[in-house]
Design a protein around this motif. Structure first.
Motif, PDB file in Angstrom:
ATOM      1  N   PHE A   1     -46.864  28.018 -22.690  1.00 35.53           N
ATOM      2  CA  PHE A   1     -46.617  26.617 -22.353  1.00 35.53           C
ATOM      3  C   PHE A   1     -47.690  25.725 -22.959  1.00 35.53           C
ATOM      4  O   PHE A   1     -47.405  24.655 -23.508  1.00 35.53           O
TER       5      PHE A   1
ATOM      6  N   SER B   1     -47.274  23.107 -26.285  1.00 30.92           N
ATOM      7  CA  SER B   1     -47.325  21.677 -25.977  1.00 30.92           C
ATOM      8  C   SER B   1     -47.689  20.844 -27.203  1.00 30.92           C
ATOM      9  O   SER B   1     -47.290  19.681 -27.316  1.00 30.92           O
TER      10      SER B   1
ATOM     11  N   SER C   1     -39.771  22.952 -17.638  1.00 35.31           N
ATOM     12  CA  SER C   1     -41.026  23.232 -16.952  1.00 35.31           C
ATOM     13  C   SER C   1     -40.829  23.262 -15.438  1.00 35.31           C
ATOM     14  O   SER C   1     -41.311  24.172 -14.748  1.00 35.31           O
TER      15      SER C   1
END
Length: 622
Positions: free
Chosen positions: A182, A186, A262
């Motif tokens: 994650f 990003s 998310s």
């Protein structure tokens, strides 16, 4: 992407216009970022970046897989305390580097060299930070009993509030590998879309009466005394936003889907829950705020705009007249020196200490004030890191609202200076309190200027401007929040067309502004330029939270006025609230003032202050 015609390469204003503006406003300060680094090619920046990467790797080598063992045994407070202190020092260095890159970039988001510098720095720091991810994840896998026992004693005891904060994230954390993915993704995900938005907005040029203006000066024209200028500015904004809706719609769809992914992985059930957790506020508290404001629309915005329309001799106003100056009221350009003195004197009347802290921003070149092509629009106060100091960005054009914006951002700055001794982990303030000092600083400035105004016409104009600002802060931001909820909920059912997003926007705007504001054709794409929707989903309710909270807080201060001991006690408690940073929950910090934001009736206190000002304006008309 379609953009309107490019502006002149050196300036969006002609030389003559720029000179005239400079004469009107006086010298405007530009910030000096050398307290962070001397420049993009400063060897100290490169050294710190290399050092930070090495520190992250060394920290991982020393502690990964060992946190549970460190938390066990009699020496756990020492061993864990040493680890957290080392982690905090690394975070401060990382924050200094990223703050500098972000501030340089915000000075001109259209400059390729700055954009590359910002992007390269972000990539390297994201990669370095991935070596630190394990730390909070492993801490949250340690049994509560062990953490509680260790954090009851120094040196770990100092970090207890931070440990309690990260443990709130425990139900939503993923595996180490998933969290690392994650984080690393990003850079090419959310961060990249944020950057595309920023650079697109900075590149837009709005054709207005023979000029090609950037966003800030064009928005400023909506406050021009000339109705024709306001109408033409609104048309220019609408036309350019509409011409670029394809890219804004894609950005919005992508980021809303990114957030849904998310949220789903982390187990958040409502679209706003992640923001509430980050703000350390309960969902029902926010829902009570939203319900109270929405119920008050007829008593606040609908009532005020009906009154304003009467001042203009009309039944209703076009949307471009919503923030228009009152008719037959002299409009004056306020020089920078006067704005500075106005804010500092208001702060000083409350507390000499508050004025002394704010004065540092002027004396230390911590403020960037001029409007420039490519400069980030709006205003902000960036806390940077505790080992440095904050910086403030405004786009100052001499309007009364610009003075209030300066007071607002300096309030943030004072708050950030006072909170810095808590260290990099606990200085940041949750949004539930982050707007307290800024809105309070605005209120101090407004009340001082109002008290010195004796002319009834000017007094009415000032009171009306304050009511409009409060409506913009409370009603408008809650409408923004409602719009975001509609967008994110609808996006879960599939991709949204530009027309659908525009329709959602118009529905909440009509409800919040009321029948006295005509949302004529052209207002549909105005959602496109608002950066909070892109950078910080659901941030906007913090403004309403802060404004209502400060209205209540200011009421306590007013009741203390005239009693020297009570005033001194209030000031001491107020500074203690700011100095706490993120080390205490908002409920504990408000308790000494006799305030409880979890009580639904609390919000009526703040809303009643706005109602009272509208009633005062109505009485002036009688």
């Amino acid at each position: 992407m379609p953009l309107s015609a490019a502006a002149p390469s050196d300036s969006a204003l002609s030389t003559a216009q720029a000179t005239a503006r400079a004469v009107d406003l006086g010298p405007l300060p530009e910030w000096d970022l050398s307290d962070l680094y001397a420049g993009l090619d400063d060897p100290a920046f490169a050294d710190d970046l290399n050092h930070a990467e090495a520190e992250c790797r060394a920290f991982a080598e020393s502690y990964r897989g060992r946190i549970h063992a460190l938390a066990s045994g009699e020496d756990a407070p020492d061993r864990l305390g040493t680890a957290v202190a080392a982690y905090e020092a690394i975070e401060d260095r990382l924050g200094r580097l990223m703050s500098y890159a972000g501030l340089v970039y915000s000075g001109d988001t259209t400059d390729p060299a700055r954009a590359k510098f910002y992007g390269d720095t972000q990539e390297r720091l994201t990669a370095a930070s991935s070596d630190l991810l394990f730390f909070t994840l492993e801490l949250n896998r340690v049994e509560d009993a062990l953490i509680d026992a260790a954090s009851a004693h120094p040196p770990l005891a100092r970090f207890r509030p931070w440990l309690e904060d990260i443990r709130r994230e425990k139900p939503h954390q993923l595996s180490d590998e998933a969290e690392k993915l994650f984080l690393e993704k990003s850079v090419t995900g959310r961060a990249a879309w944020n950057r595309l938005f920023d650079e697109t907005i900075a590149s837009l040029r709005f054709p207005l009466r023979g000029e090609e203006l950037t966003l800030e000066p064009t928005l400023n024209k909506l406050q021009d005394p000339d109705e024709g200028v306001r109408r033409d500015a609104a048309g220019a904004l609408s036309g350019v936003f509409r011409a670029n809706l394809r890219v804004f719609t894609l950005i919005t769809n992508t980021l809303a889907k990114d957030k849904e992914i998310s949220d789903r992985w982390r187990g958040f059930t409502d679209v706003s829950d992640a923001r509430h957790l980050a703000n350390r506020v309960e969902r029902d508290t926010v829902e009570a705020l939203v319900a109270a404001v929405q119920a008050a629309y007829p008593r606040l915005s609908h009532r005020y705009y009906k009154l304003k329309a009467r001042w203009f001799g009309r039944d209703s106003l076009a949307y471009w007249d919503r923030n228009a100056p009152l008719p037959k009221v002299e409009q004056r350009t306020i020089p920078w020196a006067e704005a500075r003195e106005t804010v500092l004197s208001a702060y000083g009347a409350f507390s000499p200490r508050m004025a002394e802290i704010a004065r540092r921003f002027f004396d230390g070149d911590w403020i960037d004030a001029p409007v420039r092509p490519g400069k980030a629009p709006g205003a902000f106060a960036h806390p940077t890191v505790p080992s440095a100091h904050p910086f403030v960005l405004v786009n100052y054009q001499g309007k009364p609202r610009d003075v209030m914006t300066l007071a607002h951002e300096l309030g943030h700055g004072v708050h950030q200076v006072l909170a810095a001794p808590n260290g990099a982990l606990m200085a940041p303030t949750p949004l539930t309190l982050a707007e307290t000092a800024s809105v309070f600083g605005e209120m101090l400035t407004f009340r001082r200027v109002l008290a010195a105004t004796t002319d009834p016409v000017q007094r009415r104009a000032m009171l009306a401007a304050k009511v409009e600002d409060m409506i913009n802060t409370v009603v408008r931001q809650i409408a923004f929040y409602a719009f975001e909820r509609k967008v994110h909920l609808a996006r879960r059912e599939g991709e949204l067309t530009a027309e659908r997003i525009c329709a959602l926007w118009m529905s909440v705007q009509a409800e919040s502004l009321g029948p006295a504001i005509r949302l004529d054709e052209g207002y549909e794409p105005y959602w496109a330029y608002i950066p909070h929707f892109i950078h910080s989903p659901f941030y906007v309710y913090a403004y309403a939270f802060g404004d209502c909270l400060v209205n209540s807080l200011y009421g306590v201060y007013q009741r203390a006025s005239g009693d020297a001991a009570a005033e001194e006690t209030f000031v001491e408690r107020y500074f203690a609230l700011l100095a706490a940073g993120g080390s205490q929950p908002y409920g504990e910090l408000l308790a000494p003032f006799g305030l409880d934001a979890r009580d639904p009736a609390f919000w009526q206190i703040g809303l009643s202050m706005i109602e009272g000002m509208i009633a005062e304006l109505e009485a002036m008309e009688a």
